[in-house]
Design an enzyme around this catalytic site. Structure first.
Site, PDB file in Angstrom:
ATOM      1  N   SER A 149      -6.230  -0.090   7.026  1.00 47.91           N
ATOM      2  CA  SER A 149      -6.200   1.245   6.454  1.00 47.91           C
ATOM      3  C   SER A 149      -6.438   2.275   7.559  1.00 47.91           C
ATOM      4  CB  SER A 149      -7.227   1.356   5.323  1.00 47.91           C
ATOM      5  OG  SER A 149      -7.043   2.550   4.608  1.00 47.91           O
ATOM      6  N   ASP A 180       0.925  -0.783  -2.935  1.00 47.53           N
ATOM      7  CA  ASP A 180      -0.208  -0.029  -2.399  1.00 47.53           C
ATOM      8  C   ASP A 180      -0.143   1.422  -2.866  1.00 47.53           C
ATOM      9  OD1 ASP A 180      -2.151   1.212  -0.856  1.00 47.53           O
ATOM     10  OD2 ASP A 180      -1.668   0.083   0.950  1.00 47.53           O
ATOM     11  N   HIS A 193      -3.793  -1.981  -1.966  1.00 46.86           N
ATOM     12  CA  HIS A 193      -4.293  -1.600  -0.651  1.00 46.86           C
ATOM     13  C   HIS A 193      -5.174  -2.682  -0.010  1.00 46.86           C
ATOM     14  CE1 HIS A 193      -4.758   1.215   2.561  1.00 46.86           C
ATOM     15  NE2 HIS A 193      -6.063   1.327   2.421  1.00 46.86           N
TER      16      HIS A 193
END
Length: 329
Positions: free
Chosen positions: A185, A273, A303
């Protein structure tokens, strides 16, 4: 972000036109030169005994980051193994810091050293003192200093992350010729930035479900997560701030760093996601300058990406590229 919204094959070839600001390289050369000129020593204190670990050595590290300010990190190494070891420099997800060393045992268990880098202002151990004169909106970091590239939060954080690679040469038992930068991320976006700014000092980069890529697409399509901070900000400032906001963010876009990165790269993407939509990930992947680039696709993942399946896949990929610890099978 159901895959059926765009079809499974649609994002794979997504390569939007993307041109970095004309002074992008000069901006970052100046930023890093000014920070390195501040100097500062790397300090490491052995703290293994505090955590009851028998097979891993842990050092509590401070290295000079933005403006010479100390940045916290954990250094983990397999106990009793002579170096120099290949090192995974790990960057953290949004709103998270380095946590505790007991949260980061995979790479040392596999024979690597790992430098776990704190995120200024997000973790507990590295304050963000250089807040500049910019705007912060709804308590997040995306719009902190959004008035200009010089003031923006990610200028400071990305500089810290490059300086973590600089620090490897000053830490014992590490092989500065085998540095892998990695993260998920936000950490994935930071790893891309470091790969683009560090040239051949990075041996490999592993950005998982990377954030901080193709900001405008993220703001327009993400259903959750930090891109929504931009939406909230621009909802109230849309007439006068849309163009200058994305002009500032262009200096911190993973697509532009990818265009300058050449190390072998292992990306990952979750096709469902809602936080980092697949097109934002593929935008960086398809602009990546290195010839050795691989995308691990998790078709039904959000995610979280590959969850526990991802580290073994990364380990195998590193071994295939000759980046295994000495003596490893």
């Amino acid at each position: 972000m159901p895959v059926t919204d765009f079809g499974a094959d649609e994002p794979v070839g997504y390569r939007p036109e993307s041109t970095a600001p004309q002074d992008f390289d000069a901006f970052w050369q100046r930023t890093l030169a000014e920070t390195r000129a501040q100097g500062g020593a790397v300090k490491a204190e052995r703290v293994t005994a505090q955590y009851g670990l028998r097979t891993v050595e842990v050092d509590d590290v401070r290295f000079p980051g933005w403006n010479g300010e100390p940045v916290a990190a954990w250094l983990l190494r397999p106990r009793g193994v002579d170096g120099p070891l290949p090192v995974v420099v790990g960057y953290q997800g949004y709103s998270g810091g380095r946590g505790l060393p007991t949260e980061h045992l995979f790479w040392s268990a596999a024979g690597y050293a790992q430098l776990v880098v704190d995120s200024r202002g997000q973790g507990h151990d590295t304050p963000d003192r250089g807040t500049g004169d910019g705007t912060q909106w709804v308590g997040g970091f995306m719009t902190k200093g959004i008035d200009s590239p010089e003031n923006h939060y990610y200028r400071r954080l990305m500089t810290d992350c490059v300086r973590a690679v600089d620090a490897v040469a000053q830490l014992p038992g590490l092989d500065a010729g085998r540095i892998v930068v990695a993260g998920g991320s936000q950490g994935g976006g930071l790893a891309l930035a470091v790969a683009g700014l560090s040239g051949d000092r990075v041996a490999a980069v592993m950005p998982d479900v990377p954030f901080l890529c193709h900001y405008r697409e993220g703001a327009q399509t993400a259903l959750d997560g930090p891109y929504q901070e931009l939406v909230s900000y621009l909802r109230w400032h849309s007439r006068e701030r849309v163009t200058p906001t994305f002009a500032t963010l262009a200096y911190f876009d993973g697509v532009h760093f990818a265009q300058r990165a050449t190390a072998p790269a292992l990306f990952s993407v979750g096709l469902m996601d809602p936080i980092c939509p697949p097109r934002t990930v593929y935008a960086a992947f398809n602009h990546y300058a290195g010839e050795d680039r691989t995308m691990t696709v998790w078709p039904f993942a959000d995610h979280a990406g590959g969850c526990g399946s991802n580290p073994p896949a990364q380990l195998a990929w590193l071994h295939e590229r000759g980046l295994a610890p000495d003596g490893a099978a």
